[in-house]
Design a protein around this motif. Structure first.
Motif, PDB file in Angstrom:
ATOM      1  N   THR A 104       0.822  -1.198   0.000  1.00 55.03           N
ATOM      2  CA  THR A 104       0.000   0.000   0.000  1.00 55.03           C
ATOM      3  C   THR A 104       0.864   1.260   0.000  1.00 55.03           C
ATOM      4  OG1 THR A 104      -0.172  -0.043   2.429  1.00 55.03           O
ATOM      5  CG2 THR A 104      -1.933  -1.115   1.184  1.00 55.03           C
ATOM      6  N   VAL A 105       0.401   2.242  -0.744  1.00 65.11           N
ATOM      7  CA  VAL A 105       1.052   3.548  -0.814  1.00 65.11           C
ATOM      8  C   VAL A 105      -0.009   4.601  -0.534  1.00 65.11           C
ATOM      9  CG1 VAL A 105       2.249   5.210  -2.288  1.00 65.11           C
ATOM     10  CG2 VAL A 105       2.758   2.759  -2.495  1.00 65.11           C
ATOM     11  N   VAL A 106       0.277   5.522   0.376  1.00 65.46           N
ATOM     12  CA  VAL A 106      -0.670   6.582   0.740  1.00 65.46           C
ATOM     13  C   VAL A 106      -0.403   7.812  -0.118  1.00 65.46           C
ATOM     14  CG1 VAL A 106      -1.485   8.088   2.591  1.00 65.46           C
ATOM     15  CG2 VAL A 106      -0.899   5.691   3.088  1.00 65.46           C
ATOM     16  N   LEU A 107      -1.467   8.354  -0.703  1.00 68.72           N
ATOM     17  CA  LEU A 107      -1.387   9.577  -1.508  1.00 68.72           C
ATOM     18  C   LEU A 107      -1.920  10.732  -0.674  1.00 68.72           C
ATOM     19  CD1 LEU A 107      -2.813   8.219  -4.903  1.00 68.72           C
ATOM     20  CD2 LEU A 107      -0.436   8.280  -4.121  1.00 68.72           C
ATOM     21  N   ALA A 108      -1.117  11.776  -0.505  1.00 68.27           N
ATOM     22  CA  ALA A 108      -1.481  12.858   0.414  1.00 68.27           C
ATOM     23  C   ALA A 108      -1.472  14.218  -0.261  1.00 68.27           C
ATOM     24  CB  ALA A 108      -0.517  12.877   1.605  1.00 68.27           C
ATOM     25  N   ALA A 124       1.832   0.737   5.611  1.00 70.14           N
ATOM     26  CA  ALA A 124       2.076   1.336   4.295  1.00 70.14           C
ATOM     27  C   ALA A 124       3.545   1.212   3.912  1.00 70.14           C
ATOM     28  CB  ALA A 124       1.657   2.802   4.296  1.00 70.14           C
ATOM     29  N   SER A 125       3.788   1.096   2.617  1.00 70.02           N
ATOM     30  CA  SER A 125       5.158   1.022   2.112  1.00 70.02           C
ATOM     31  C   SER A 125       5.639   2.351   1.558  1.00 70.02           C
ATOM     32  CB  SER A 125       5.254  -0.042   1.012  1.00 70.02           C
ATOM     33  OG  SER A 125       4.964  -1.318   1.514  1.00 70.02           O
ATOM     34  N   GLY A 126       4.738   3.337   1.512  1.00 67.83           N
ATOM     35  CA  GLY A 126       5.145   4.624   0.971  1.00 67.83           C
ATOM     36  C   GLY A 126       4.132   5.711   1.241  1.00 67.83           C
ATOM     37  N   TRP A 127       4.612   6.951   1.159  1.00 68.66           N
ATOM     38  CA  TRP A 127       3.798   8.164   1.329  1.00 68.66           C
ATOM     39  C   TRP A 127       4.217   9.104   0.208  1.00 68.66           C
ATOM     40  CZ3 TRP A 127       0.301   9.934   5.216  1.00 68.66           C
ATOM     41  CH2 TRP A 127       0.031  11.308   5.212  1.00 68.66           C
ATOM     42  N   VAL A 128       3.282   9.453  -0.663  1.00 68.67           N
ATOM     43  CA  VAL A 128       3.605  10.207  -1.863  1.00 68.67           C
ATOM     44  C   VAL A 128       2.641  11.383  -2.000  1.00 68.67           C
ATOM     45  CG1 VAL A 128       3.872  10.101  -4.373  1.00 68.67           C
ATOM     46  CG2 VAL A 128       4.395   8.097  -2.988  1.00 68.67           C
ATOM     47  N   ALA A 129       3.168  12.527  -2.441  1.00 67.64           N
ATOM     48  CA  ALA A 129       2.321  13.701  -2.675  1.00 67.64           C
ATOM     49  C   ALA A 129       1.431  13.467  -3.882  1.00 67.64           C
ATOM     50  CB  ALA A 129       3.191  14.933  -2.900  1.00 67.64           C
TER      51      ALA A 129
END
Length: 256
Positions: A104-108, A124-129
């Protein structure tokens, strides 16, 4: 004859339909990406279940950090029923338990070290704009499939600080959770999953009044005054959510 291309199956989860459809269309233009979209947490869970039943599992799930906020006007502390909005971080935690193979990757919308740390703790494996380039997002998608963790460089120091603080508080939180009865822990896991009193009562075959009493006991024993605070403490203690199921059906690869 050409060599078969390994396909990456991506599920976009965002309750802003235009954004979800646009992102899905952009990703679908890639030769090695198959993509579908879901417009809520329950819809996403239904998509995952349906795909698993058909042996076509998703590889990566892109989740809106503010999932559910558009429907409620704020971050929802608890959903009133099983089909109500589930916040993004709770969805990440639930999928980590029920579908551990899905990255999972979170889009913020904006960088937030505290929430990014919570997302990583949830699995989560990532946090991306959200305003990052498509190439950057594709690099993250492919990276998390290699078991990489992706964070914007500007967030690294803040996230490390948050995670260090969280470790200090974990032991105390674990001790408080251990004071709960087995039934109260079960209720707490339902709270972590974003379920409200009615949904918990249906799930555990209890009356709403009994569930209310259990929830009050949970808050009292944990020394907090709100569901949000109880969920935050539970997450620090490593308490995961109950596995959720949704009744919303994916329609044509668009948000349901």
């Amino acid at each position: 004859m050409g060599v078969p291309v390994a396909r990456i199956r991506v599920l976009v989860v965002d309750d802003h339909r235009i954004f979800a459809e646009s992102l899905a269309a952009a990703l679908a233009a890639e030769p090695d990406v198959d993509v579908a979209a879901a417009g809520s947490g329950p819809a996403a869970l239904r998509c995952l279940e349906r795909a698993a039943a058909e042996n076509r599992h998703y590889d990566v799930m892109l989740v809106d950090a503010d999932l559910g906020a558009a429907a409620s006007g704020a971050r929802p502390p608890a959903a009133p029923d099983r089909n109500a909005p589930v916040d993004g971080i709770s969805l990440v935690a639930g999928v980590r338990v029920s579908r551990p193979s899905v990255r999972t990757v979170v889009l913020a919308e904006k960088d937030d070290p505290g929430r990014a740390a919570l997302a990583l703790q949830a699995g989560a494996s990532g946090w991306v704009a959200k305003d990052c380039s498509l190439q950057r997002l594709l690099a993250v998608i492919r990276g998390v499939l290699r078991d990489e963790t992706h964070l914007p460089p500007a967030l690294l120091t803040g996230v490390l600080r948050e995670l260090t603080t969280a470790r200090r508080h974990r032991t105390e939180s674990e001790q408080l959770v251990e004071s709960l009865t087995p039934r109260e822990r079960e209720v707490l896991r339902c709270m972590v999953a974003g379920l409200g009193r009615k949904a918990v009562a249906e799930r555990l075959f209890l009356s709403p009044h009994t569930v209310r009493t259990h929830m009050q006991n949970v808050l009292g024993k944990l020394g907090v005054h709100s569901t949000l605070a109880a969920v935050a403490l539970a997450r620090r203690a490593g308490v995961g959510p109950v596995a959720l199921t949704g009744d919303v059906v994916e329609r044509g690869g668009q948000p349901a």
